[in-house]
Motif scaffolding. Structure first.
Motif, PDB file in Angstrom:
ATOM      1  N   CYS A  26       0.825  -1.191   0.000  1.00 46.25           N
ATOM      2  CA  CYS A  26       0.000   0.000   0.000  1.00 46.25           C
ATOM      3  C   CYS A  26       0.866   1.249   0.000  1.00 46.25           C
ATOM      4  CB  CYS A  26      -0.902   0.007   1.230  1.00 46.25           C
ATOM      5  SG  CYS A  26      -1.889  -1.506   1.416  1.00 46.25           S
ATOM      6  N   GLY A  27       0.199   2.388   0.085  1.00 45.08           N
ATOM      7  CA  GLY A  27       0.871   3.659   0.267  1.00 45.08           C
ATOM      8  C   GLY A  27       0.258   4.384   1.440  1.00 45.08           C
ATOM      9  N   ILE A  28       1.096   4.957   2.292  1.00 46.75           N
ATOM     10  CA  ILE A  28       0.591   5.701   3.446  1.00 46.75           C
ATOM     11  C   ILE A  28       1.156   7.121   3.426  1.00 46.75           C
ATOM     12  CG2 ILE A  28       0.406   3.575   4.792  1.00 46.75           C
ATOM     13  CD1 ILE A  28       2.817   4.485   6.440  1.00 46.75           C
ATOM     14  N   ALA A  29       0.404   8.043   3.988  1.00 49.29           N
ATOM     15  CA  ALA A  29       0.844   9.433   4.073  1.00 49.29           C
ATOM     16  C   ALA A  29       0.068  10.118   5.182  1.00 49.29           C
ATOM     17  CB  ALA A  29       0.632  10.160   2.736  1.00 49.29           C
ATOM     18  N   GLY A  30       0.609  11.240   5.650  1.00 47.64           N
ATOM     19  CA  GLY A  30      -0.104  11.993   6.662  1.00 47.64           C
ATOM     20  C   GLY A  30       0.754  13.061   7.297  1.00 47.64           C
ATOM     21  N   TYR A  31       0.172  13.720   8.279  1.00 49.21           N
ATOM     22  CA  TYR A  31       0.937  14.724   9.020  1.00 49.21           C
ATOM     23  C   TYR A  31       0.348  14.906  10.411  1.00 49.21           C
ATOM     24  CZ  TYR A  31      -2.704  17.860   7.093  1.00 49.21           C
ATOM     25  OH  TYR A  31      -3.897  18.448   6.708  1.00 49.21           O
ATOM     26  N   LEU A  32       1.186  15.460  11.287  1.00 44.90           N
ATOM     27  CA  LEU A  32       0.824  15.718  12.674  1.00 44.90           C
ATOM     28  C   LEU A  32       1.045  17.189  12.961  1.00 44.90           C
ATOM     29  CD1 LEU A  32       2.963  12.783  14.087  1.00 44.90           C
ATOM     30  CD2 LEU A  32       0.521  12.676  13.620  1.00 44.90           C
ATOM     31  N   ASP A  33       0.174  17.761  13.780  1.00 43.32           N
ATOM     32  CA  ASP A  33       0.348  19.150  14.200  1.00 43.32           C
ATOM     33  C   ASP A  33      -0.284  19.287  15.582  1.00 43.32           C
ATOM     34  OD1 ASP A  33       0.324  21.905  14.632  1.00 43.32           O
ATOM     35  OD2 ASP A  33       0.033  22.352  12.499  1.00 43.32           O
ATOM     36  N   PHE A  34       0.553  19.535  16.583  1.00 40.90           N
ATOM     37  CA  PHE A  34       0.066  19.603  17.966  1.00 40.90           C
ATOM     38  C   PHE A  34      -0.220  21.039  18.413  1.00 40.90           C
ATOM     39  CE2 PHE A  34       2.397  15.610  17.648  1.00 40.90           C
ATOM     40  CZ  PHE A  34       1.505  14.735  18.228  1.00 40.90           C
ATOM     41  N   THR A  35      -0.084  21.987  17.481  1.00 44.32           N
ATOM     42  CA  THR A  35      -0.337  23.386  17.836  1.00 44.32           C
ATOM     43  C   THR A  35      -1.759  23.822  17.512  1.00 44.32           C
ATOM     44  OG1 THR A  35       0.404  24.237  15.678  1.00 44.32           O
ATOM     45  CG2 THR A  35       2.085  23.948  17.406  1.00 44.32           C
ATOM     46  N   ARG A  36      -2.514  22.925  16.853  1.00 40.53           N
ATOM     47  CA  ARG A  36      -3.896  23.281  16.500  1.00 40.53           C
ATOM     48  C   ARG A  36      -4.725  22.006  16.393  1.00 40.53           C
ATOM     49  NH1 ARG A  36      -4.336  23.261  10.495  1.00 40.53           N
ATOM     50  NH2 ARG A  36      -2.361  22.423   9.700  1.00 40.53           N
ATOM     51  N   ASN A  37      -6.032  22.195  16.385  1.00 40.63           N
ATOM     52  CA  ASN A  37      -6.949  21.075  16.242  1.00 40.63           C
ATOM     53  C   ASN A  37      -7.322  20.945  14.767  1.00 40.63           C
ATOM     54  OD1 ASN A  37      -9.144  19.272  16.201  1.00 40.63           O
ATOM     55  ND2 ASN A  37      -9.763  19.882  18.283  1.00 40.63           N
ATOM     56  N   LEU A  38      -6.827  19.896  14.144  1.00 38.97           N
ATOM     57  CA  LEU A  38      -7.045  19.712  12.706  1.00 38.97           C
ATOM     58  C   LEU A  38      -8.517  19.506  12.374  1.00 38.97           C
ATOM     59  CD1 LEU A  38      -4.024  17.383  11.798  1.00 38.97           C
ATOM     60  CD2 LEU A  38      -4.143  19.870  11.746  1.00 38.97           C
ATOM     61  N   SER A  39      -9.271  19.004  13.328  1.00 37.62           N
ATOM     62  CA  SER A  39     -10.703  18.771  13.090  1.00 37.62           C
ATOM     63  C   SER A  39     -11.471  20.083  12.926  1.00 37.62           C
ATOM     64  CB  SER A  39     -11.312  17.969  14.246  1.00 37.62           C
ATOM     65  OG  SER A  39     -10.683  16.710  14.343  1.00 37.62           O
ATOM     66  N   ASP A  40     -10.930  21.166  13.496  1.00 37.55           N
ATOM     67  CA  ASP A  40     -11.609  22.457  13.381  1.00 37.55           C
ATOM     68  C   ASP A  40     -11.613  22.975  11.950  1.00 37.55           C
ATOM     69  OD1 ASP A  40     -12.099  22.409  16.057  1.00 37.55           O
ATOM     70  OD2 ASP A  40     -10.434  23.739  16.607  1.00 37.55           O
ATOM     71  N   GLU A  41     -10.623  22.572  11.179  1.00 40.23           N
ATOM     72  CA  GLU A  41     -10.568  22.924   9.751  1.00 40.23           C
ATOM     73  C   GLU A  41     -10.574  21.627   8.948  1.00 40.23           C
ATOM     74  OE1 GLU A  41      -8.070  26.803   9.004  1.00 40.23           O
ATOM     75  OE2 GLU A  41      -6.904  25.437  10.279  1.00 40.23           O
ATOM     76  N   TYR A  42     -11.605  20.848   9.176  1.00 43.42           N
ATOM     77  CA  TYR A  42     -11.668  19.504   8.616  1.00 43.42           C
ATOM     78  C   TYR A  42     -11.553  19.505   7.094  1.00 43.42           C
ATOM     79  CZ  TYR A  42     -13.216  14.749   7.686  1.00 43.42           C
ATOM     80  OH  TYR A  42     -13.272  13.444   7.238  1.00 43.42           O
ATOM     81  N   GLU A  43     -12.329  20.321   6.417  1.00 44.59           N
ATOM     82  CA  GLU A  43     -12.347  20.305   4.953  1.00 44.59           C
ATOM     83  C   GLU A  43     -10.983  20.654   4.376  1.00 44.59           C
ATOM     84  OE1 GLU A  43     -14.657  19.195   3.005  1.00 44.59           O
ATOM     85  OE2 GLU A  43     -15.928  18.714   4.720  1.00 44.59           O
ATOM     86  N   LYS A  44     -10.341  21.645   4.953  1.00 42.96           N
ATOM     87  CA  LYS A  44      -9.017  22.056   4.481  1.00 42.96           C
ATOM     88  C   LYS A  44      -8.006  20.930   4.666  1.00 42.96           C
ATOM     89  CE  LYS A  44      -5.234  25.209   5.592  1.00 42.96           C
ATOM     90  NZ  LYS A  44      -4.780  26.318   6.483  1.00 42.96           N
ATOM     91  N   ASN A  45      -7.983  20.329   5.839  1.00 47.80           N
ATOM     92  CA  ASN A  45      -7.016  19.275   6.115  1.00 47.80           C
ATOM     93  C   ASN A  45      -7.339  17.989   5.362  1.00 47.80           C
ATOM     94  OD1 ASN A  45      -5.081  20.422   8.114  1.00 47.80           O
ATOM     95  ND2 ASN A  45      -6.981  20.815   9.230  1.00 47.80           N
ATOM     96  N   TYR A  46      -8.621  17.744   5.159  1.00 42.38           N
ATOM     97  CA  TYR A  46      -9.023  16.575   4.360  1.00 42.38           C
ATOM     98  C   TYR A  46      -8.499  16.707   2.930  1.00 42.38           C
ATOM     99  CZ  TYR A  46     -11.958  13.194   1.913  1.00 42.38           C
ATOM    100  OH  TYR A  46     -12.388  12.164   1.119  1.00 42.38           O
ATOM    101  N   LYS A  47      -8.623  17.900   2.382  1.00 39.79           N
ATOM    102  CA  LYS A  47      -8.161  18.138   1.013  1.00 39.79           C
ATOM    103  C   LYS A  47      -6.644  17.932   0.909  1.00 39.79           C
ATOM    104  CE  LYS A  47      -8.233  21.630  -2.642  1.00 39.79           C
ATOM    105  NZ  LYS A  47      -8.646  23.020  -3.013  1.00 39.79           N
ATOM    106  N   ILE A  48      -5.908  18.415   1.903  1.00 46.90           N
ATOM    107  CA  ILE A  48      -4.444  18.302   1.879  1.00 46.90           C
ATOM    108  C   ILE A  48      -4.009  16.853   2.007  1.00 46.90           C
ATOM    109  CG2 ILE A  48      -2.312  18.834   3.134  1.00 46.90           C
ATOM    110  CD1 ILE A  48      -3.601  21.540   3.871  1.00 46.90           C
ATOM    111  N   VAL A  49      -4.548  16.146   2.996  1.00 45.59           N
ATOM    112  CA  VAL A  49      -4.091  14.773   3.227  1.00 45.59           C
ATOM    113  C   VAL A  49      -4.564  13.851   2.110  1.00 45.59           C
ATOM    114  CG1 VAL A  49      -5.989  13.797   4.636  1.00 45.59           C
ATOM    115  CG2 VAL A  49      -3.611  13.145   5.099  1.00 45.59           C
ATOM    116  N   LYS A  50      -5.729  14.147   1.546  1.00 44.64           N
ATOM    117  CA  LYS A  50      -6.195  13.357   0.403  1.00 44.64           C
ATOM    118  C   LYS A  50      -5.255  13.530  -0.790  1.00 44.64           C
ATOM    119  CE  LYS A  50     -10.246  12.526  -2.530  1.00 44.64           C
ATOM    120  NZ  LYS A  50     -10.750  11.244  -2.109  1.00 44.64           N
TER     121      LYS A  50
END
Length: 617
Positions: free
Chosen positions: A2-26
């Motif tokens: 398979c292929g895996i990818a992603g990112y972590l950010d502990f300075t903010r809640n990624l769920s608060d900008e779900y659509e933006k982060n979904y687009k990036i990780v997708k």
């Protein structure tokens, strides 16, 4: 795989900008679609965004990812690229500890093993893998890579983010990342390439999680550490015992790696390594009432141009025929045309995100496209020469006496094609020597080792840590570019650890190259194959190929906009191309000589242009 990818950010809640982060990780995941064309998925929680692209091999229904498992109200999440070869043993241990399983996939076993053992779960694994697990209790991410780097995993720490992906292109797909190469990256390309320093991603800021390493990332730190390495021990088995144990470990590794819910095949060159894998696999399949499918590689008209030499003592085809008759496999002979070999140089760069092993890559890329038409999983004889001492430099006195990488002896060749101003700015020799010396510091030795044995261990370690990983890197990218999974039984960590301490006089029994391996395979191979002299991966001998490369490279050098002008000495390269062909001046290893250097430069120019690489000197 398979292929895996992603990112972590502990300075903010990624769920608060779900659509933006979904687009990036997708987008990061989509860059890896070739690795997993069968299905996909994304997951976003407060501080983690994961993407997965799946190639179905085991349990099509139950192995979907990102995989989630809820324990005591906490939801653990996994994205995983790889295969466990001891899935049943680990699952049974976990069942006895009270865990329930809802699939037959190894994916659920990996995740459950982490839940039970934490970071120590890797001690349980026999397999190939790149893994990322979100731990909701610790609010942290655990990442790890298999012991010899069969499966890739890259990462980057940028500002407040920790990014990761199976391939560099997954990281480059993040809008915050630009492809930049500095002077140290250029030292990798021109001083070491197509090899890479373990841990180096070549691009500025991008790193590779080293084989046998793991990372634990939380809001306070990114702890990257070694969880497994070779150990030096006294070898107490006599020769007969060594043969018996080698045979057991190798055959067990081959049979474990034949587990699959999709069609499986082997690569069969007629050499000792691939023939052993194919013979064991054929016997295994026959017991299940199945006929093994096998493939061999060659080039159109090679028979017309082939000339025997010490380097390439014989053609493969006669030995393939012997093996096909012996194991009664369903065999297919694949041949690549000269034009396609050159055409696929660009595809090989796109698969790797870097210039690579030239036509050694592009030919495999082509062959894998053909195999994928009928199969998803295949087994290969890769890694045998590194661990059994098959290459000429294992026996070269000059290598014993010279402190340099055995497969890259002619360093002046590398310097003379570079622009003089660029060469003055690059610490080329210093950089390469530093990587060599740093590697030697990691070699496991015994106080009782003689000077000769210490040097033997160094050469052995250099081959597993550098040359073998270069070939495994090539194998993964060229195969996964077509969604084809290749397994390497000779890369089993139990076998390599055992052989690391086996005396070299055992490996060269009767002064015979890979004598130990041949003795371990007695009874399953015809003698003509068992005692065949080593012949490397096939290459084309058609002069039309080199002429085509020269024509292409001359066109690039005459293009004033070609980005490679920034780096190379055009007059020197033109002079080389106007001389008689030199197949005896190696650029890298046994397979890359002057013609492949031309192809390497073509790849460098395409890479700089296509990726819009910024050069920072």
């Amino acid at each position: 795989m398979c292929g895996i990818a992603g990112y972590l950010d502990f300075t903010r809640n990624l769920s608060d900008e779900y659509e933006k982060n979904y687009k990036i990780v997708k987008s990061m995941g989509n860059a890896l679609t070739h690795r997993g064309p069968d299905s996909y998925g994304e997951y976003i929680t407060n501080h983690a965004a994961f993407a997965h692209r799946r190639l179905v091999v085991i349990d099509p229904a139950g192995g979907a990812q990102p995989m989630k498992k809820k324990i005591n109200g906490y939801e653990y999440v996994l994205v995983y690229n790889g295969e466990l070869y001891n899935t049943d043993e680990i699952r049974n241990k976990l069942i006895h500890k009270g865990y329930q399983f809802f699939s037959t996939s190894d994916t659920e076993v990996v995740l459950t093993a982490y839940i039970e053992y934490g970071e120590k779960c890797v001690d349980e694994f026999n397999g190939i893998y790149g893994i990322a697990i979100w731990d909701p209790v610790k609010e942290a991410c655990f990442l790890c890579r298999d012991r010899f780097g069969v499966k890739p995993l890259f990462y980057m720490q940028k500002d407040n983010q920790f990014l990761f992906a199976s391939e560099i292109k997954g990281i480059l797909a993040n809008p915050e990342v630009s492809p930049v190469i500095d002077k140290y990256g250029l030292c990798e390309i021109f001083g070491l390439g197509p090899a890479r320093t373990p841990g180096c991603g070549v691009y500025e800021g991008i790193h590779e999680l080293k084989p046998g390493y793991a990372a634990y990332v939380d809001r306070n730190r990114s702890n990257i550490y070694c969880y497994w390495s070779l150990i030096a021990e006294e070898h107490t088995d006599n020769y007969e015992q060594t043969v018996e144990k080698t045979r057991f470990l190798l055959f067990d590794a081959i049979e474990r790696q034949l587990v699959s819910d999709v069609p499986i095949c082997t690569l069969l060159s007629g050499g000792v390594d691939s023939s052993i894998v194919s013979a064991v696999a054929a016997n295994y399949q026959r017991k299940k009432g199945l006929t093994l499918d096998t493939y061999s590689f060659d080039f159109v008209d090679n028979k017309k141009y082939f000339k025997a030499s010490n380097f390439q003592p014989s053609e493969d085809r006669p030995y393939v025929d012997i093996m096909v008759n012996a194991i009664r496999s369903n065999h297919k002979y694949l041949e690549c045309e000269t034009v396609k070999l050159a055409e696929y140089l660009k595809d090989a760069v796109l698969a790797k995100d870097l210039p690579g092993m030239a036509d050694v890559d592009s030919s495999l890329f082509y062959f894998c496209r053909e195999i994928k038409k009928n199969h998803t999983v295949c087994l290969s004889g890769e890694c045998a020469d590194e661990v059994f001492g098959g290459y000429p430099w294992f026996r070269d006195k000059e290598i014993y006496d010279r402190n340099a990488f055995p497969w890259s002896k002619n360093f002046d060749f590398r310097k003379e094609i570079l622009d003089e101003d660029v060469l003055e700015q690059l610490p080329l020799e210093e950089y390469v020597n530093e990587q060599y010396e740093n590697t030697l510091k990691l070699v496991a030795k015994l106080e009782s080792d003689s000077k000769e044995v210490r040097r033997q261990r160094e050469i052995s370690y250099l081959n597993t840590a550098w040359f073998m990983t270069t070939l495994l890197d090539r194998k993964d990218r060229m195969t996964m570019a077509s969604g084809l999974e290749v397994r390497v039984p000779f890369g089993d960590h139990r076998l390599i650890q055992y052989l690391y301490n086996v005396p070299w006089e055992y490996k060269y029994r009767r002064q015979e190259v890979k004598g130990l391996l041949r003795d371990s395979a007695k009874g399953i191979l015809p003698d003509e194959v068992l005692y065949r002299k080593k012949s490397p991966y096939p290459k084309t001998y058609d002069p039309a190929y080199e002429n085509l490369l020269k024509k292409t490279l001359k066109g690039i050098l005459r293009d004033p906009d070609a980005p490679i002008h920034q780096l190379v000495n055009e007059a020197r390269i033109e002079a080389l191309m106007n001389q008689e062909s030199d197949l005896g001046r190696p650029w890298f290893g046994q397979l890359m000589a002057t013609p492949q250097m031309y192809a390497y430069l073509i790849e460098i120019n395409f890479w700089l242009e296509h990726y819009d690489v910024q050069i920072k000197l």
